[in-house]
Design a protein around this motif. Structure first.
Motif, PDB file in Angstrom:
ATOM      1  N   ILE A   8       0.861  -1.184   0.000  1.00  0.00           N
ATOM      2  CA  ILE A   8       0.000   0.000   0.000  1.00  0.00           C
ATOM      3  C   ILE A   8       0.899   1.236   0.000  1.00  0.00           C
ATOM      4  CG2 ILE A   8      -1.682   1.340   1.326  1.00  0.00           C
ATOM      5  CD1 ILE A   8      -2.739  -1.372   2.367  1.00  0.00           C
ATOM      6  N   ARG A  10       1.104   5.333   0.095  1.00  0.00           N
ATOM      7  CA  ARG A  10       0.335   6.510   0.512  1.00  0.00           C
ATOM      8  C   ARG A  10       1.176   7.754   0.219  1.00  0.00           C
ATOM      9  NH1 ARG A  10      -1.629   4.809   5.137  1.00  0.00           N
ATOM     10  NH2 ARG A  10      -3.658   4.566   4.202  1.00  0.00           N
ATOM     11  N   LEU A  31       1.748   3.430 -10.563  1.00  0.00           N
ATOM     12  CA  LEU A  31       0.755   2.485 -11.082  1.00  0.00           C
ATOM     13  C   LEU A  31       1.130   1.999 -12.477  1.00  0.00           C
ATOM     14  CD1 LEU A  31      -2.449   4.233  -9.753  1.00  0.00           C
ATOM     15  CD2 LEU A  31      -1.647   1.946  -9.108  1.00  0.00           C
ATOM     16  N   THR A  36      -0.492  -4.223 -11.096  1.00  0.00           N
ATOM     17  CA  THR A  36      -1.209  -5.096 -10.149  1.00  0.00           C
ATOM     18  C   THR A  36      -0.313  -5.655  -9.050  1.00  0.00           C
ATOM     19  OG1 THR A  36      -0.907  -6.960 -11.640  1.00  0.00           O
ATOM     20  CG2 THR A  36      -2.974  -5.724 -11.831  1.00  0.00           C
ATOM     21  N   GLY A  39      -1.246  -3.025  -4.059  1.00  0.00           N
ATOM     22  CA  GLY A  39      -2.610  -3.188  -3.560  1.00  0.00           C
ATOM     23  C   GLY A  39      -3.422  -1.931  -3.743  1.00  0.00           C
ATOM     24  N   GLU A  40      -2.788  -0.796  -3.488  1.00  0.00           N
ATOM     25  CA  GLU A  40      -3.446   0.489  -3.688  1.00  0.00           C
ATOM     26  C   GLU A  40      -2.414   1.605  -3.635  1.00  0.00           C
ATOM     27  OE1 GLU A  40      -5.314   2.142   0.330  1.00  0.00           O
ATOM     28  OE2 GLU A  40      -5.936   0.066  -0.010  1.00  0.00           O
ATOM     29  N   VAL A  41      -2.769   2.710  -4.256  1.00  0.00           N
ATOM     30  CA  VAL A  41      -2.007   3.950  -4.152  1.00  0.00           C
ATOM     31  C   VAL A  41      -3.021   5.003  -3.733  1.00  0.00           C
ATOM     32  CG1 VAL A  41      -0.622   5.667  -5.355  1.00  0.00           C
ATOM     33  CG2 VAL A  41      -0.355   3.242  -5.913  1.00  0.00           C
ATOM     34  N   THR A  42      -2.761   5.603  -2.591  1.00  0.00           N
ATOM     35  CA  THR A  42      -3.720   6.530  -2.002  1.00  0.00           C
ATOM     36  C   THR A  42      -3.127   7.929  -1.922  1.00  0.00           C
ATOM     37  OG1 THR A  42      -4.555   4.727  -0.620  1.00  0.00           O
ATOM     38  CG2 THR A  42      -5.142   6.960   0.044  1.00  0.00           C
TER      39      THR A  42
END
Length: 98
Positions: A8, A10, A31, A36, A39-42
């Motif tokens: 993750i 941030r 990204l 993939t 898990g996420e980029v916030t």
């Protein structure tokens, strides 16, 4: 099933300094490169000149500590070193070695 959770990222940026576009661009670069495998980029709005990048709560970059902003190649290398140190980043790594 014993799969390791995906990393993750941030990116906390200062809204007062108008750094949203910079933060968004860096998120896009990560990204595009890692896809993939993340898990996420916030994006997290903040104030007071903050600009930090963390990966799984590990501080990767801090504007004040590290003296400004990383370029895309440096950021990708820093993230790679945390999530998959053996990964070859192609032209990014070759450029850094020259």
């Amino acid at each position: 099933m014993n799969e390791k959770p995906l990393p993750i990222i941030r990116i906390t940026y200062c809204t007062q300094c108008l750094w949203l576009l910079r933060a968004g661009w860096m998120a896009q670069e990560l990204l595009s490169t890692f896809g993939t495998d993340l898990g996420e980029v916030t994006l997290v709005p903040g104030t007071g000149g903050i600009f930090t990048i963390t990966c799984n709560d590990e501080l990767i970059w801090e504007r004040k500590r590290d003296g400004g902003f990383p370029d895309a190649a440096k950021l990708k290398q820093l993230i790679r070193d945390v999530i998959d140190p053996e990964r070859d980043l192609g032209h990014v790594d070759r450029k850094a070695k020259s």
